[in-house]
Design a protein around this motif. Structure first.
Motif, short mmCIF file in Angstrom:
data_model
loop_
_atom_site.label_atom_id
_atom_site.label_comp_id
_atom_site.label_asym_id
_atom_site.label_seq_id
_atom_site.Cartn_x
_atom_site.Cartn_y
_atom_site.Cartn_z
N ALA A 45 0.85 -1.04 -0.07
CA ALA A 45 0.07 0.03 -0.12
C ALA A 45 0.93 1.20 -0.17
CB ALA A 45 -0.87 -0.04 1.23
N PRO A 54 -6.81 10.39 -4.54
CA PRO A 54 -6.67 9.07 -5.52
C PRO A 54 -5.45 8.14 -4.91
CG PRO A 54 -6.68 10.89 -7.07
CD PRO A 54 -6.41 11.55 -5.61
N ASN A 74 -4.12 7.95 -1.83
CA ASN A 74 -4.34 7.51 -0.33
C ASN A 74 -5.86 6.60 -0.43
OD1 ASN A 74 -2.65 8.59 1.77
ND2 ASN A 74 -3.48 10.55 0.91
N THR A 75 -6.69 6.93 -1.63
CA THR A 75 -7.80 5.82 -1.67
C THR A 75 -7.33 4.47 -2.26
OG1 THR A 75 -9.14 7.82 -2.36
CG2 THR A 75 -9.94 5.66 -3.14
N LEU A 76 -6.25 4.59 -3.16
CA LEU A 76 -5.71 3.14 -3.69
C LEU A 76 -4.99 2.61 -2.45
CD1 LEU A 76 -5.28 1.54 -6.12
CD2 LEU A 76 -3.27 3.02 -6.48
N ALA A 114 -5.61 2.83 0.54
CA ALA A 114 -6.58 2.26 1.68
C ALA A 114 -7.05 0.96 1.15
CB ALA A 114 -7.76 3.23 1.95
N PHE A 115 -7.41 1.05 -0.20
CA PHE A 115 -8.00 -0.21 -0.97
C PHE A 115 -7.27 -1.43 -0.66
CE2 PHE A 115 -8.21 -2.84 -4.74
CZ PHE A 115 -9.64 -3.17 -4.71
N GLY A 120 -11.71 9.51 0.76
CA GLY A 120 -11.20 8.48 -0.13
C GLY A 120 -10.73 7.37 0.89
N ILE A 121 -10.16 7.42 1.84
CA ILE A 121 -9.71 6.20 2.71
C ILE A 121 -10.90 5.58 3.16
CG2 ILE A 121 -8.83 5.64 5.10
CD1 ILE A 121 -6.93 8.32 4.86
N GLY A 135 -11.82 3.59 0.06
CA GLY A 135 -11.17 2.61 -0.38
C GLY A 135 -11.03 1.42 0.63
N GLY A 189 -12.22 -2.30 -0.39
CA GLY A 189 -11.45 -3.35 -0.28
C GLY A 189 -11.97 -4.46 0.82
#
Length: 133
Positions: free
Chosen positions: A5, A21, A23-25, A27-28, A95-96, A99, A103
Protein backbone atom coordinates in the motif's frame (compact mmCIF):
# COMPACT_ATOMS: atom_id res chain seq x y z
CA UNK A 1 -0.10 -0.05 6.40
CA UNK A 2 1.17 -2.86 4.30
CA UNK A 3 4.37 -2.26 2.31
CA UNK A 4 2.48 -2.72 -0.95
CA UNK A 5 0.00 0.00 0.00
CA UNK A 6 2.86 2.37 0.79
CA UNK A 7 4.45 1.61 -2.57
CA UNK A 8 1.16 2.24 -4.37
CA UNK A 9 0.81 5.62 -2.69
CA UNK A 10 4.35 6.55 -3.78
CA UNK A 11 3.69 5.34 -7.33
CA UNK A 12 0.40 7.25 -7.46
CA UNK A 13 2.04 10.49 -6.39
CA UNK A 14 5.01 9.90 -8.71
CA UNK A 15 2.83 9.56 -11.80
CA UNK A 16 1.16 12.87 -11.05
CA UNK A 17 -1.85 11.81 -9.03
CA UNK A 18 -2.96 14.01 -6.16
CA UNK A 19 -3.16 12.98 -2.53
CA UNK A 20 -6.79 11.89 -2.65
CA UNK A 21 -6.59 9.13 -5.32
CA UNK A 22 -3.21 7.96 -4.02
CA UNK A 23 -4.55 7.53 -0.47
CA UNK A 24 -7.75 5.93 -1.76
CA UNK A 25 -5.74 3.35 -3.68
CA UNK A 26 -3.51 2.76 -0.67
CA UNK A 27 -6.53 2.26 1.61
CA UNK A 28 -8.06 -0.16 -0.90
CA UNK A 29 -4.93 -2.31 -1.04
CA UNK A 30 -4.42 -2.17 2.74
CA UNK A 31 -8.03 -3.24 3.41
CA UNK A 32 -7.91 -5.97 0.76
CA UNK A 33 -4.67 -7.41 2.13
CA UNK A 34 -5.95 -7.18 5.69
CA UNK A 35 -9.21 -8.92 4.78
CA UNK A 36 -7.33 -11.77 3.13
CA UNK A 37 -4.93 -12.04 6.07
CA UNK A 38 -7.72 -12.10 8.65
CA UNK A 39 -9.05 -15.38 7.29
CA UNK A 40 -5.72 -17.13 7.97
CA UNK A 41 -5.09 -15.76 11.47
CA UNK A 42 -6.93 -15.25 14.73
CA UNK A 43 -6.41 -11.48 14.72
CA UNK A 44 -9.66 -9.46 15.07
CA UNK A 45 -10.72 -7.91 11.79
CA UNK A 46 -11.31 -4.40 13.10
CA UNK A 47 -7.88 -4.23 14.74
CA UNK A 48 -5.97 -5.32 11.67
CA UNK A 49 -7.81 -3.05 9.24
CA UNK A 50 -7.54 -0.10 11.64
CA UNK A 51 -3.82 -0.63 12.08
CA UNK A 52 -3.36 -0.78 8.32
CA UNK A 53 -5.28 2.47 7.73
CA UNK A 54 -4.01 4.55 10.63
CA UNK A 55 -0.89 5.87 8.84
CA UNK A 56 -3.07 7.23 6.04
CA UNK A 57 -5.15 9.51 8.30
CA UNK A 58 -4.62 13.20 7.35
CA UNK A 59 -4.06 14.54 10.87
CA UNK A 60 -1.29 16.98 9.96
CA UNK A 61 -3.31 18.39 7.05
CA UNK A 62 -6.24 19.04 9.38
CA UNK A 63 -3.97 20.72 11.90
CA UNK A 64 -2.32 22.89 9.25
CA UNK A 65 -5.69 23.83 7.73
CA UNK A 66 -7.10 24.90 11.08
CA UNK A 67 -3.93 26.82 11.88
CA UNK A 68 -4.13 28.61 8.53
CA UNK A 69 -7.78 29.52 9.07
CA UNK A 70 -7.26 30.87 12.59
CA UNK A 71 -3.64 32.01 12.30
CA UNK A 72 -1.22 32.50 15.15
CA UNK A 73 -1.99 36.22 15.11
CA UNK A 74 -4.65 38.27 13.28
CA UNK A 75 -2.14 39.24 10.58
CA UNK A 76 -1.16 35.66 9.69
CA UNK A 77 -4.67 34.24 9.27
CA UNK A 78 -5.43 33.09 5.72
CA UNK A 79 -8.95 31.60 5.65
CA UNK A 80 -9.00 30.89 1.91
CA UNK A 81 -5.80 28.84 1.97
CA UNK A 82 -6.87 27.14 5.20
CA UNK A 83 -10.22 26.21 3.70
CA UNK A 84 -8.48 24.72 0.69
CA UNK A 85 -6.20 22.64 2.93
CA UNK A 86 -9.19 21.47 4.99
CA UNK A 87 -11.06 20.41 1.84
CA UNK A 88 -8.07 18.35 0.68
CA UNK A 89 -7.91 16.71 4.12
CA UNK A 90 -11.65 15.98 3.93
CA UNK A 91 -11.18 14.45 0.47
CA UNK A 92 -8.35 12.25 1.75
CA UNK A 93 -10.47 11.10 4.70
CA UNK A 94 -13.44 10.27 2.45
CA UNK A 95 -11.11 8.51 0.01
CA UNK A 96 -9.68 6.38 2.82
CA UNK A 97 -13.21 5.45 3.90
CA UNK A 98 -14.23 4.57 0.34
CA UNK A 99 -11.06 2.59 -0.38
CA UNK A 100 -11.27 0.66 2.89
CA UNK A 101 -14.92 -0.17 2.36
CA UNK A 102 -14.36 -1.32 -1.21
CA UNK A 103 -11.28 -3.36 -0.26
CA UNK A 104 -13.16 -5.13 2.53
CA UNK A 105 -16.23 -5.63 0.35
CA UNK A 106 -14.23 -7.20 -2.49
CA UNK A 107 -11.88 -9.10 -0.20
CA UNK A 108 -14.52 -11.16 1.58
CA UNK A 109 -15.67 -13.21 -1.46
CA UNK A 110 -12.04 -13.79 -2.46
CA UNK A 111 -11.20 -14.98 1.05
CA UNK A 112 -14.23 -17.28 1.06
CA UNK A 113 -13.07 -18.84 -2.22
CA UNK A 114 -9.56 -19.25 -0.85
CA UNK A 115 -10.95 -21.02 2.20
CA UNK A 116 -12.32 -23.82 -0.03
CA UNK A 117 -8.87 -24.58 -1.41
CA UNK A 118 -7.39 -27.37 0.70
CA UNK A 119 -4.26 -26.46 2.59
CA UNK A 120 -1.08 -28.38 1.94
CA UNK A 121 -0.41 -30.93 4.66
CA UNK A 122 2.55 -29.91 6.74
CA UNK A 123 5.47 -32.29 6.91
CA UNK A 124 6.29 -33.30 10.40
CA UNK A 125 9.90 -32.77 11.19
CA UNK A 126 11.45 -35.43 13.38
CA UNK A 127 12.32 -34.21 16.84
CA UNK A 128 15.93 -33.73 17.88
CA UNK A 129 15.71 -36.66 20.31
CA UNK A 130 15.04 -39.10 17.44
CA UNK A 131 18.31 -38.16 15.72
CA UNK A 132 20.37 -38.79 18.85
CA UNK A 133 19.33 -42.43 19.12
Amino acid sequence: MTPRAAKLIKVGIYIGSTEVPANTLGAFVAALASTLLIRRTTIPAFGLVSAALLPLVPGLSLYNGLLQVVGTSPETANPSEGGSTLLVALGVALGIAAGATLGTYLGRPIADQLRHIPARPRRRRPSVAVHRL
